[in-house]
Design an enzyme around this catalytic site. Structure first.
Site, PDB file in Angstrom:
ATOM      1  N   SER A   3       0.847  -1.196   0.000  1.00  0.00           N
ATOM      2  CA  SER A   3       0.000   0.000   0.000  1.00  0.00           C
ATOM      3  C   SER A   3       0.881   1.244   0.000  1.00  0.00           C
ATOM      4  CB  SER A   3      -0.924  -0.034   1.220  1.00  0.00           C
ATOM      5  OG  SER A   3      -1.903   0.967   1.116  1.00  0.00           O
ATOM      6  N   ASN A   4       0.329   2.389   0.310  1.00  0.00           N
ATOM      7  CA  ASN A   4       1.122   3.622   0.372  1.00  0.00           C
ATOM      8  C   ASN A   4       0.623   4.495   1.522  1.00  0.00           C
ATOM      9  OD1 ASN A   4      -1.002   5.496  -0.651  1.00  0.00           O
ATOM     10  ND2 ASN A   4      -0.841   4.166  -2.453  1.00  0.00           N
ATOM     11  N   HIS A   5       1.242   5.659   1.686  1.00  0.00           N
ATOM     12  CA  HIS A   5       0.987   6.491   2.873  1.00  0.00           C
ATOM     13  C   HIS A   5      -0.186   7.460   2.714  1.00  0.00           C
ATOM     14  CE1 HIS A   5       4.237   5.163   5.328  1.00  0.00           C
ATOM     15  NE2 HIS A   5       5.137   5.393   4.385  1.00  0.00           N
TER      16      HIS A   5
ATOM     17  N   ALA B  49      -4.708   7.663  -4.217  1.00  0.00           N
ATOM     18  CA  ALA B  49      -3.345   7.252  -4.562  1.00  0.00           C
ATOM     19  C   ALA B  49      -3.406   5.755  -4.876  1.00  0.00           C
ATOM     20  CB  ALA B  49      -2.413   7.524  -3.393  1.00  0.00           C
TER      21      ALA B  49
END
Ligand code: CTP
Length: 393
Positions: A205-207, A271
């Site tokens: 995943s991402n932030h 995102a």
């Protein structure tokens, strides 16, 4: 805002029905007139007498008695908004099927007023695919949702299913009446990260915090739009009056976006992970002694923005985001052409943006480039919503 408004409250069966009484109090304090329809299930948890006392109105609970009095059609026409709170799993299923077996079912079919549902049920019932399908169907027909929330429930179980608090329901009802330039418009917004599974317990995943997308959804709702927010996992609550469709992976996000069409405008602030693991393992990957680290083969995810930009049901206005650390405008202009969208909000991510409160953006379109000063994400959202409203004027 609710002064003089006529609100019909449908109370269906849930242990949380007592909150409906508190909601009536808040609505009346704002000057609204509230009439209530009590379903057979609802009557197991609150009495007709309590509802009558608190609404100051006659309470209808019997289809045939109602026919003799005012009739379900008159009740449906009287209402400027219908609020189903609590909305049990069974009531949502009946609404999805269009069943008219009781007074509440008849009124919900006959009304042309906006309908808001506040689900309340056991977390397992909420998570059941049948309930999810009913909610998706109803949302597709324009029914708005508030909640459910998470928190202590009657059963010792946790997870979403708890009826929203009376104040949250009040906010969502206010949003139904929100007057604004985007009234009657449907806007799709994506937000948050996506989660791409590796195996049943791991993911990539991402932030992304989702803050910018959620703020945009809230700002559009405040301009009177009906907003569908398709969001990856975040810690944020759905803004009042916004219909939240929680998803995990990019492919789920695309499917939820396609299901939300038609829309007048779509804003892609999520995102989205560009890649996913090609083969999600069905069992947890194990460390085999001496085998070293596994190599994960990746596959390209669908580009949601590009897909919706060329969709047969393409929204009139499609807005993408571009996270850039250098040559911000040049890259955004290339992205605008490549993805086939109308505007790009170019996000300068060379500073601390993820999870932060501020954002520095440029609005890039075929008409040119607007540089916006560094400002809080809520203000970026408000400006963008105002620009969307201008576009549709
Ligand atoms: N987007 C999308 N689906 C994807 C990837 C991106 O809808 N699979 C959308 C994002 O929501 C955003 C825009 O496309 O609106 C960002 O495009 P992307 O190509 O991912 O660009 P950046 O992340 O900004 O940067 P890069 O080009 O370097 O990947």
């Amino acid at each position: 805002m609710l002064h003089g408004r006529k609100i019909l409250l449908v109370v269906s069966g849930s242990v949380a029905a007592f909150k409906a009484l508190m909601l009536v109090r808040l609505l009346r304090a704002e000057g609204a007139t509230v009439r209530a329809v009590l379903t057979a299930g609802g009557a197991r948890f609150v009495t007709k007498e309590a509802l009558a006392a608190i609404t100051g109105e006659h309470v209808s609970d019997d289809l045939w008695a109602a026919e003799a009095e005012i009739g379900h059609i008159r009740l449906a026409r009287w209402a400027e908004a219908v609020v189903v709170a609590p909305a049990s799993a069974s009531r949502l299923a009946q609404m999805a099927q269009g069943l008219a077996e009781d007074l509440a079912g008849c009124v919900l079919l006959a009304t042309r007023a906006p309908v808001l549902a506040a689900p309340a049920m056991n977390p397992a019932m909420w998570a059941h695919p049948a309930t999810a399908a009913n909610v998706a169907l109803l949302a597709g027909r324009g029914i708005r949702f508030v909640g459910p929330g998470e928190g202590p429930m009657a059963e010792p179980e946790s997870g979403p299913g708890r009826l929203s608090e009376p104040e949250e329901m009040l906010e969502a009802i206010r949003a139904l009446f929100a007057e604004g330039p985007l009234k009657g418009r449907h806007v799709l917004v994506t937000a948050g990260p996506t989660r791409e599974p590796i195996d049943p317990v791991r993911y990539i995943s991402n932030h992304s915090s989702g803050k910018q997308g959620y703020a945009i959804a809230a700002a559009l709702a405040a301009q009177g739009a009906r907003v569908t927010l398709v969001s990856g996992p975040t810690s944020l609550a759905a803004p009042p009056g916004v219909t939240l469709k929680p998803v995990e992976s990019a492919r789920e996000m695309l499917a939820a976006c396609e299901a939300a069409l038609p829309a007048d405008a779509a804003i892609f602030a999520a995102a989205v992970a560009d890649w996913r693991v090609a083969q999600e393992a069905s069992q947890k990957l194990k460390k085999e002694p001496g085998a070293g680290a596994p190599t994960l083969a990746m596959a390209l995810n669908p580009d949601i923005l590009a897909t919706i930009s060329t969709h047969t049901a393409r929204p009139k206005l499609v807005v993408g985001f571009a996270a850039e650390t250098e040559r911000v405008i040049e890259n955004a202009q290339k992205k605008l052409a490549r993805k086939g969208c109308d505007w790009i909000v170019a996000n300068d991510v060379s500073g601390d943006v993820f999870g932060g409160g501020d954002n520095t953006v440029h609005l890039v379109s075929a008409a040119g480039v607007e540089d916006w000063p560094r400002m809080p994400k809520e203000e970026v959202a408000a400006r963008l919503a105002a620009r969307v409203a201008e576009y549709f004027q």
